[in-house]
Structures are given as C-alpha cells and as structure tokens.
Design an enzyme around this catalytic site. Structure first.
Site, PDB file in Angstrom:
ATOM      1  CE  LYS A   1       7.073  -1.240  11.278  1.00  0.00           C
ATOM      2  NZ  LYS A   1       7.714  -1.311   9.931  1.00  0.00           N
TER       3      LYS A   1
ATOM      4  CG  PHE B   1      -1.609   1.200   1.598  1.00  0.00           C
ATOM      5  CD1 PHE B   1      -2.222   2.016   0.643  1.00  0.00           C
ATOM      6  CD2 PHE B   1      -1.669   1.593   2.939  1.00  0.00           C
ATOM      7  CE1 PHE B   1      -2.859   3.205   1.019  1.00  0.00           C
ATOM      8  CE2 PHE B   1      -2.306   2.764   3.319  1.00  0.00           C
ATOM      9  CZ  PHE B   1      -2.886   3.585   2.354  1.00  0.00           C
ATOM     10  CB  ILE B   2       2.763   3.050   2.645  1.00  0.00           C
ATOM     11  CG1 ILE B   2       1.546   3.032   3.568  1.00  0.00           C
ATOM     12  CG2 ILE B   2       3.499   4.382   2.748  1.00  0.00           C
ATOM     13  CD1 ILE B   2       1.883   3.090   5.051  1.00  0.00           C
TER      14      ILE B   2
ATOM     15  CB  SER C   1       1.457  -3.848   7.524  1.00  0.00           C
ATOM     16  OG  SER C   1       0.430  -4.192   6.615  1.00  0.00           O
TER      17      SER C   1
ATOM     18  CE1 TYR D   1       2.868  -3.567  11.686  1.00  0.00           C
ATOM     19  CE2 TYR D   1       1.435  -2.232  13.070  1.00  0.00           C
ATOM     20  CZ  TYR D   1       2.306  -2.346  11.998  1.00  0.00           C
ATOM     21  OH  TYR D   1       2.621  -1.231  11.244  1.00  0.00           O
TER      22      TYR D   1
ATOM     23  CG  ASP E   1      12.524 -12.534   2.796  1.00  0.00           C
ATOM     24  OD1 ASP E   1      12.710 -11.566   3.562  1.00  0.00           O
ATOM     25  OD2 ASP E   1      11.915 -13.572   3.124  1.00  0.00           O
TER      26      ASP E   1
ATOM     27  CB  THR F   1       3.504   1.862  13.031  1.00  0.00           C
ATOM     28  OG1 THR F   1       2.246   2.083  13.645  1.00  0.00           O
ATOM     29  CG2 THR F   1       4.182   0.749  13.834  1.00  0.00           C
ATOM     30  CG  ASP F   2       0.369   5.723  15.313  1.00  0.00           C
ATOM     31  OD1 ASP F   2       0.260   4.534  14.941  1.00  0.00           O
ATOM     32  OD2 ASP F   2      -0.577   6.533  15.259  1.00  0.00           O
ATOM     33  CD  GLU F   3      -0.940   0.034  14.992  1.00  0.00           C
ATOM     34  OE1 GLU F   3      -1.043  -1.055  15.573  1.00  0.00           O
ATOM     35  OE2 GLU F   3      -1.506   0.294  13.916  1.00  0.00           O
TER      36      GLU F   3
END
Ligand code: NAD
Ligand code: TYD
Length: 352
Positions: free
Chosen positions: A162, A10-11, A83, A158, A57, A132-134
């Site tokens: 990250k 996606f990104i 993700s 996840y 990979d 990510t902010d997560e």
C-alpha cells in the site's frame, strides 16, 4: 459519473450503497471479484440503472482505458486492493501484483485519458486513492497519533505494498500533474465486512460456538472507524480536497483487541444469549501472535476536520452495536461467504 474500483468488497460496496443513498450520479464499478469481492453486497442495486458493474482487473490498462473513454467519468475512486495482513504474510505476491503493479497500470490508463480531456474537464477531474494508516508503521504506547507528515514505515507485505501504491500516486501528481487525492484511514468495521477480519470473524465464531482467536496478549491497539463514516469522509475529500494532498481519516477510537472482543461478547450476550446461559467470553482463546504484529495504530484526523469540516457520526459504542445487529440480521450473507474457499483459509490459518 464516477468510476470506482474494488467496490464489490467491504468498503467499496458500502461506498457505492451510500453514494446512491445521497445522490443518483451514475457509478461504473470495476472489480476483479477475488475471494473478497461479492456481488451479493450490491444486490439492492440490481435494478438501479445508474449502477453498472464490470468484472475486471485494475491492472488491465486496456480495459480501464476503454471504460474511461466510453463513460467519461469525472473521477476515479480506487478501493481495489488485496487487503488482509495475514494473507500477505502467507502469500505476498498477489499484494505486489494488485496493490503495486495494478495501481501503476490504473494510473497509466487514467493519465492517458486525462491528458486527452478538454481543458475544463481536465481541471475538474479527480483520482482518489484509498489507503491505510498501516503505511505509517507501529506506534509506541505514548507516541502521538499518525499525522499526514509522519514518515512511512510499513512493516507487513500488505502495508509495504500500500505504501508503494501511495508513492506512485504521489509521483503521478508531482511528475505529470495528475489531479490526485490520497486518504489514509484506520481500521474499518461494519456491514459486509469479510469474516476473516477480527470483528466479523469473532461475531461469526461466537454464534457458531467456535473459539474467538486472540493473537498474542490481545493488547495491540487499533483505531476503529464505522465504515459509513469512512465513506462520508471519502465523499468529502473528493468534493473539497486539495490536489496532491493526503488526508488521514480516523474515528478517535483507540481500543485494545481484547477490549473489542469483550465488547462484542457483551452485546451478543444481550442480543442473542447462548442457550447454556454462559457468556460468549468463555470462547476467547489466546493463539500464536502474528509475525511482525504492529502494536498500535492511531490516527490524528485533525486536518480533515479543520480543512473540510468532516467528523465521524458514530462512536465506537453506537457503531459496534449496529454492526453486531447487522450480522445477526444477515446470517444468510455470512453463510454464503463462509463457503469452501473461506474454510480452506480458516483451516490454514488457525488449523494447527
Ligand atoms: P476488501 O478486501 O474487502 O475488498 C477489496 C476489493 O477489491 C474486492 O472486491 C476485490 O475483488 C477487489 N480487487 C482485488 N484485486 C483487484 C484487482 N486487481 N482489480 C480489481 N478489483 C480487485 O478490502 P476493503 O477492506 O474493502 O478495503 C478497500 C480499500 O481500503 C483497500 O485499498 C484497503 O487497503 C483500504 N483500507 C481498508 C481498511 C480496512 O479496515 N478494511 C482500512 C483502511 C484502508
Ligand atoms: P485485522 O482485522 O486483520 O486488521 P489489521 O491487521 O489490518 O489491523 O486485525 C485487527 C487486529 O486484530 C490486529 O491487531 C490482529 C488482531 N487479530 C486477532 O487477534 N485475531 C484474529 O483472528 C484476527 C483476524 C486478527
């Protein structure tokens, strides 16, 4: 030339498309093509001599090393990851393998290449790690938004994977001097978003006459950023970011999930009304909550604006309208990605 990883997703695919919209510097695009990777996202680059796609990979250090020596990129931008939080709950192992072990092998290959560069190229080289902010965990209603100095408190497999990758990137700077930059971004939305994430899933299900599944009470808050704004922020950090530093990227758009889905339904009611004249909101269905569901994310993107002059171009209202229109205009893309493997996932996640 730059090397990007995971740019059939996606990104990353939006990043490469935007890159060629603003310059013609060549891109080597390394992607494993998991369920989330889709070469159709890059179809418009098929005849672009500056874009080279390589299936592989990030955990294959020999392949990464070979690509680096052959093409001599000035930078590596790492998008490659597993993700999806829900998938990490069902099966965390792929997340450990790609996000942690894969990032480690990528860093090792890049370090070996970077060490052998002549002094000036070594000084100019950059590794940008997209995160990510997560990793910062969950906020209470009145907590201030995440700053770069917040503690890491990841809550899902996840976000934990990250977080681990961010720590490795940080350590490679402090220990080996590798010229790294890390960005931590809020939830993205926009074209080519795989329809297992909230916004594209609800657009797809709405048009297919299916339920719009809201986890729990739907009052969980996410801070939404239009994907092209994320891409412009990454370009800005790559150009001007300080080595070893972290930049939070966000859209200042905190929304409860239920509000997001209401907005989607209202835009769809206007652009593609249901044959029976009813609102798509009637399809909203509350389902079991996600285990360990983070209540609120919010990004304080002040540093990026103050130091590098970056601001998002889209508001949530303009970005979400463009996104709904894109999905209406690209139904064949949606049909192609919602094939067998996608149906298996939806069956496992929502079937019961
Ligand atoms: P995505 O799942 O759509 O795409 C991931 C891409 O990585 C796919 O093309 C996949 O084939 C590829 N990939 C997976 N494992 C690989 C491996 N071992 N080697 C090479 N390629 C591999 O993800 P996305 O939403 O585009 O996210 C990209 C990055 O941005 C991720 O690192 C993610 O953590 C981060 N991020 C995402 C969001 C969001 O809202 N989607 C927000 C902040 C940060
Ligand atoms: P998602 O798009 O999976 O992103 P993330 O978990 O990385 O934030 O989910 C966004 C929010 O929407 C999150 O709070 C979970 C919620 N959600 C639902 O309510 N229903 C769904 O079917 C999905 C996929 C997500």
């Amino acid at each position: 030339m730059i090397l990007t990883t995971g740019s059939a997703g996606f990104i990353g695919s939006n990043f490469v498309l935007e890159w060629f919209a603003v310059c013609d510097e060549p891109v080597i695009n390394l992607d494993k093509l998991t369920y989330a990777g889709n070469l159709e996202n890059l179809a418009s680059l098929q005849n672009n001599p500056h874009h080279k796609f390589v299936k592989g990979d990030i955990g294959d250090a020999a392949l990464v090393g070979k690509l680096l020596t052959e093409h001599k990129p000035r930078a590596v931008v790492n998008f490659a990851a597993e993700s999806h939080v829900d998938r990490s709950i069902h099966g965390p192992e792929d997340f450990i393998q790609t996000n942690i072990v894969g990032t480690f092998h990528l860093l090792e290959a890049v370090r070996a290449y970077w060490n052998g560069l002549p002094a000036q190229e070594k000084a100019d080289f950059r590794v940008l790690h997209v995160s990510t902010d997560e990793v910062y965990g969950s906020l209470a209603k009145d907590d201030p938004a995440f700053r770069e100095t917040n503690r890491y408190e990841p809550n899902s497999p996840y976000s934990a994977s990250k977080a681990a990758s961010d720590h490795l990137v940080r350590a490679y700077h402090h220990t080996y001097g590798l010229p790294v930059l890390t960005t931590n971004c809020s939830n993205n939305y926009g074209p080519y978003h795989f329809p297992e994430k909230l916004i594209p899933l609800c657009i797809h299900n709405a048009l297919a006459g299916k339920p719009l599944p809201i986890y729990g009470d739907g009052q969980q808050i996410r801070d939404w950023l239009y994907v092209k704004d994320h891409c412009s922020a990454i370009r800005r950090v790559l150009e001007g970011g300080q080595l070893g530093e972290v930049y939070n990227i966000g859209g200042w758009n905190e929304k409860a999930n239920l509000n997001v889905v209401h907005t989607l339904c209202e835009i769809l009611d206007e652009l593609s009304p249901r044959a029976d004249g009813q609102s798509y909101k009637t399809q909203i269905t509350f389902v079991n909550d996600r285990p360990g569901h983070d209540r609120r994310y919010a990004i304080d993107a002040t540093r990026l604006e103050r130091e590098l002059g970056w601001k998002p171009a889209e508001t949530f209202e303009t970005g979400i309208r463009k996104t709904v229109q894109w999905y209406l205009d690209n139904q064949s893309w949606v049909q192609n990605v919602t094939s067998g493997a996608y149906r298996d996932w939806v069956g496992a996640q929502y079937g019961a």
